[in-house]
Enzyme design. Structure first.
Site, PDB file in Angstrom:
ATOM      1  N   ILE A   9      51.784 -49.953 -30.879  1.00 39.68           N
ATOM      2  CA  ILE A   9      52.534 -50.206 -29.649  1.00 39.68           C
ATOM      3  C   ILE A   9      51.713 -51.039 -28.665  1.00 39.68           C
ATOM      4  CG2 ILE A   9      53.740 -49.096 -27.723  1.00 39.68           C
ATOM      5  CD1 ILE A   9      55.069 -48.918 -30.511  1.00 39.68           C
ATOM      6  N   GLU A  36      43.902 -53.953 -25.344  1.00 35.60           N
ATOM      7  CA  GLU A  36      44.090 -53.642 -23.923  1.00 35.60           C
ATOM      8  C   GLU A  36      42.905 -52.925 -23.280  1.00 35.60           C
ATOM      9  OE1 GLU A  36      47.922 -51.839 -23.177  1.00 35.60           O
ATOM     10  OE2 GLU A  36      48.907 -53.071 -24.690  1.00 35.60           O
ATOM     11  N   CYS A  40      59.861 -44.868 -24.450  1.00 36.02           N
ATOM     12  CA  CYS A  40      59.292 -43.603 -24.921  1.00 36.02           C
ATOM     13  C   CYS A  40      59.791 -42.400 -24.129  1.00 36.02           C
ATOM     14  CB  CYS A  40      57.764 -43.655 -24.881  1.00 36.02           C
ATOM     15  SG  CYS A  40      57.052 -44.078 -23.290  1.00 36.02           S
ATOM     16  N   HIS A 100      50.656 -38.214 -28.825  1.00 36.07           N
ATOM     17  CA  HIS A 100      50.254 -37.328 -27.744  1.00 36.07           C
ATOM     18  C   HIS A 100      49.622 -36.046 -28.275  1.00 36.07           C
ATOM     19  CE1 HIS A 100      52.995 -40.096 -25.773  1.00 36.07           C
ATOM     20  NE2 HIS A 100      52.403 -39.780 -24.652  1.00 36.07           N
TER      21      HIS A 100
END
Length: 758
Positions: free
Chosen positions: A432, A485, A645, A696
């Protein structure tokens, strides 16, 4: 006049709870030290409210991870797979929140969803047919008693029976009507026990009452609360609503024997009208939410006094407070020592909202409030505009035409062109966008911001991390790469820092879920892009590999929804300003040879009005065009991705298609890929990447688990437009678990691909 607070931030002014819980996860502290930290925070929060003279202070609103999970545990709603691990109470709680993988077993976490139209995420309770619903926890009682020992009388709070059943997932044959009697008994037992302890009030949070309700829903509401309230003994009951108005059930609420009813007069557009049309019983207390609990601007006292005066015409006993829990705003402006006072004097975080309530209370009790110094100061502060408009930006928005929101050619033709251009294999694998923000990344970024590391040294570090990330992605065989990132602290904050019109706090942290905290930017003025933002990093990564590299951007609606927006412009105008700025970046990336550009709209669903009748007029009529504006100018060969999401998308698939992206990835694994069937049934046209594993959770999915998920997706969607990716960005994960999970994902995709080709 009395004052009330619905809920207070939990994480600590310096994120003490976050760091303590994460230390507990790493085994650096034990449960005892974690509980001591929690007790210190609760004490500080109660005392802060007490110091401001708050009459109704909540307890039970504190949570190690999530208040909905707390309510589920209180009532013994612990699915069997977690009980079977044989862990202690606290470890079982965290296994439900994060999943568990260790010597006791391997289980996924509960599903996670957005808390109504906020950026807070709650854990979805599961109710099995075998569930024995009863009081099994003691948290709500322990925290009430804890406050009393400190000399503070609190109002215990928990999720109400109706909202609990509406949010829960029933895993067997039973439904709400089958367990209603058990739920009633459990809530009555809570009331009885709190009454025995001497509690004067209890708060049942019922935000589901501001959503569209069916006749069956309203019948369930009455069938739950009539018997619950018939045995409430000495404790008074407040039904607290927020995030909207209760137009569907106002009469029923008035007829039920609640002692207090909490209504939102900030976001509840019909709350005052309901009061004017139907009145309010003399024997009930109206808890009026008149100070915004979700934005950070100072309250305009003149408007609030006018509203309360009107409320008092219809309600005899009125208590004022925030519109919702203060969980959704930072702790205190006093920690923002780097921002000039010209900015901070306009902000009201949680502590400042307490002081606003105290001042409003004094003004409402004053025979002549306009003569009071607090009123005069407030009027002077809010007189005139805060900043000058950027006329060029506003003219650019005003000049937009329908053509600016339409991409040509249409999706089917673009799909063929992009397939020929990119030459990707079936079931292409990607991520992602973000990769782990390891301690060295966070440390050098902090040092650079403090001026302790020269810019050139910081740049070299970031480019070295990008090069290593690209190399490792190539090694494990991902088909479409990202740069990782590493230069970004947050997907919204980073872009806001690179755009004009945003203001940033140092300690304005807000809980998103569990230990995850975000620092929302503040939209202060008109927004424009004055320089390229991501081009240098994307082009560098692209030059290191022959595989496609995605440009990674945050979309305008997410930028708006995950910031604290200004209140002097309509959301549409702000969204279009941001969209034009991001559009400039998209076209720059394309001009530099980036053929795949992902524009994340993780928060598209988030601010969708809670009532379907308001979807288009109040939101979708500008939110969908804002996204289309960002990408409508690119070439046919450029493939546009977006990501969403932790929301429910089943009821807005057509609207998502209308975004006209080429590929859309979704969170899906934590909800057992339920979305996949929706995509199949709807004939979803764009490429789709339902997440194959939950990022997560720290657990590492094995190859067979991932193959099963991919096969399910192939059966439902077909292989032609299916992408294989995790649920979300990998920033919060550890390196070892990340690379192991991705390696398994790539292997699983390759093996399913071979099955299809064979």
């Amino acid at each position: 006049m009395r004052t009330s607070v619905i809920g207070y931030p939990r994480i600590g002014a310096a994120r003490e709870l976050k760091f303590a819980v994460e230390k507990y996860f790493r085994g650096e502290i034990g449960a005892g030290e974690l509980r001591r930290t929690a007790a210190e925070l609760r004490s500080a929060h109660w005392r802060a409210q007490q110091a401001c003279g708050i009459n109704f202070i909540p307890s039970g609103d504190f949570s190690f991870y999530d208040h909905v999970l707390d309510t589920a545990v209180l009532f013994n709603l612990v699915p069997e797979r977690y009980r079977a691990l044989g862990l202690d109470e606290l470890e079982t709680y965290f296994a439900m929140a994060r999943g568990y993988q260790g010597p006791r077993g391997d289980v996924k976490a509960l599903a996670m969803r957005k808390w109504f139209n906020t950026n807070y995420h709650y854990l979805v309770p599961e109710i099995e047919d075998s569930a024995e619903i009863r009081i099994a926890g003691s948290k709500i009682f322990d925290e009430y008693e804890e406050a009393r020992r400190l000399g503070i009388e609190t109002r215990p709070a928990l999720v109400g029976a109706f909202t609990l059943l509406k949010l829960a997932r029933f895993t067997g044959r039973k439904r709400a009507e089958h367990i209603a009697d058990d739920i009633v008994r459990a809530y009555r037992d809570v009331l009885a026990r709190l009454g025995e302890m001497g509690a004067r009030w209890i708060q049942f949070d019922e935000p589901s009452l501001v959503t569209d309700l069916t006749p069956e829903d309203i019948r369930l509401l009455a069938e739950l609360y009539r018997p619950i309230l018939s045995g409430k003994h000495s404790v008074k009951v407040l039904v607290q609503t927020y995030f909207g108005d209760v137009r569907d059930c106002y009469d029923v609420l008035l007829s039920l024997p609640f002692d207090g009813i909490g209504l939102d007069f900030v976001e509840g557009v019909q709350s005052l009208v309901l009061l004017q049309k139907h009145g309010f019983p003399e024997n009930k207390t109206l808890f009026a939410g008149v100070v915004s609990g979700r934005n950070i601007w100072r309250n305009r006292y003149a408007d609030t006094l006018r509203t309360v005066r009107e409320i008092r015409r219809y309600a005899r006993d009125v208590v004022i407070g925030p519109s919702c829990s203060l969980l959704h705003v930072p702790y205190s402006v006093k920690h923002e020592t780097r921002l000039p006072q010209d900015y901070t004097r306009h902000f009201a975080f949680a502590e400042e909202k307490l002081r606003e309530l105290a001042e409003l209370k004094r003004l409402l009790d004053s025979p002549n409030p306009t003569k009071e110094e607090a009123y005069k100061r407030n009027e002077a502060l809010l007189a005139g505009p805060r900043c000058k408009p950027d006329e060029a930006v506003r003219a650019r928005v005003a000049a937009l035409t329908e053509r600016d929101f339409t991409r040509l050619p249409a999706l089917p033709e673009r799909e063929a062109i992009q397939r020929n251009n990119l030459k990707l294999p079936p079931l292409p694998t990607t991520t992602i966008g973000s990769f782990p923000q390891t301690p060295d990344v966070r440390a050098i970024r902090a040092a650079y911001r403090k001026g302790e590391v020269p810019e050139e040294a910081y740049r070299r570090f970031i480019f070295d991390k990008i090069a290593d990330c690209v190399r490792r992605q190539e090694e494990i065989g991902l088909d479409v790469l990202v740069h990782g990132e590493f230069e970004r602290s947050d997907m919204v904050e980073y872009f806001g820092e690179c755009l004009d019109g945003f203001v940033f706090t140092t300690n304005g942290w807000v809980q998103s879920y569990g230990t995850r905290c975000v620092k929302p930017p503040i939209i202060w003025g008109d927004v424009r892009r004055s320089r390229p933002i991501t081009v240098e990093h994307a082009v560098f990564a692209d030059g290191l590999t022959d595989r496609p590299v995605k440009g990674m951007l945050t979309g305008p609606v997410t930028m708006l929804n995950w910031s604290f927006p200004r209140e002097d412009l309509p959301p549409k105008e702000i969204a279009f300003q941001i969209a034009l700025a991001i559009r400039d970046e998209v076209l720059d990336l394309e001009a530099h040879g980036i053929d795949i550009i992902q524009i994340d709209e993780a928060a598209l669903r988030e601010k969708l009005p809670l009532r379907r009748s308001d979807w288009h007029a109040q939101y979708l009529s500008w939110a969908i065009p804002a996204f289309r504006l960002v990408h409508s100018g690119v070439r046919s060969e450029t493939q546009i991705h977006t990501h969403m999401c932790y929301s429910r998308f089943e009821d807005m698939i057509r609207e998502i298609e209308a975004m006209d992206a080429d590929v859309i990835s979704f969170e899906a694994s934590r909800s057992d890929l339920e979305l996949v069937e929706t995509l199949r049934a709807s004939g979803f046209r764009p490429g789709a990447g339902p997440g194959v594993y939950d990022i997560h959770s720290p657990r590492i999915p094995d190859v067979e688990e991932l193959k099963a998920a991919i096969r399910k997706m192939v059966r439902a969607i077909g292989p032609a437009r299916l992408w294989i990716n995790p649920d979300c960005g990998l920033k919060t994960r550890g390196e070892d678990e990340t690379w192991a999970s991705l390696r398994h994902m790539v292997q699983a995709a390759a093996e399913v691909r071979a099955e299809l080709e064979g």
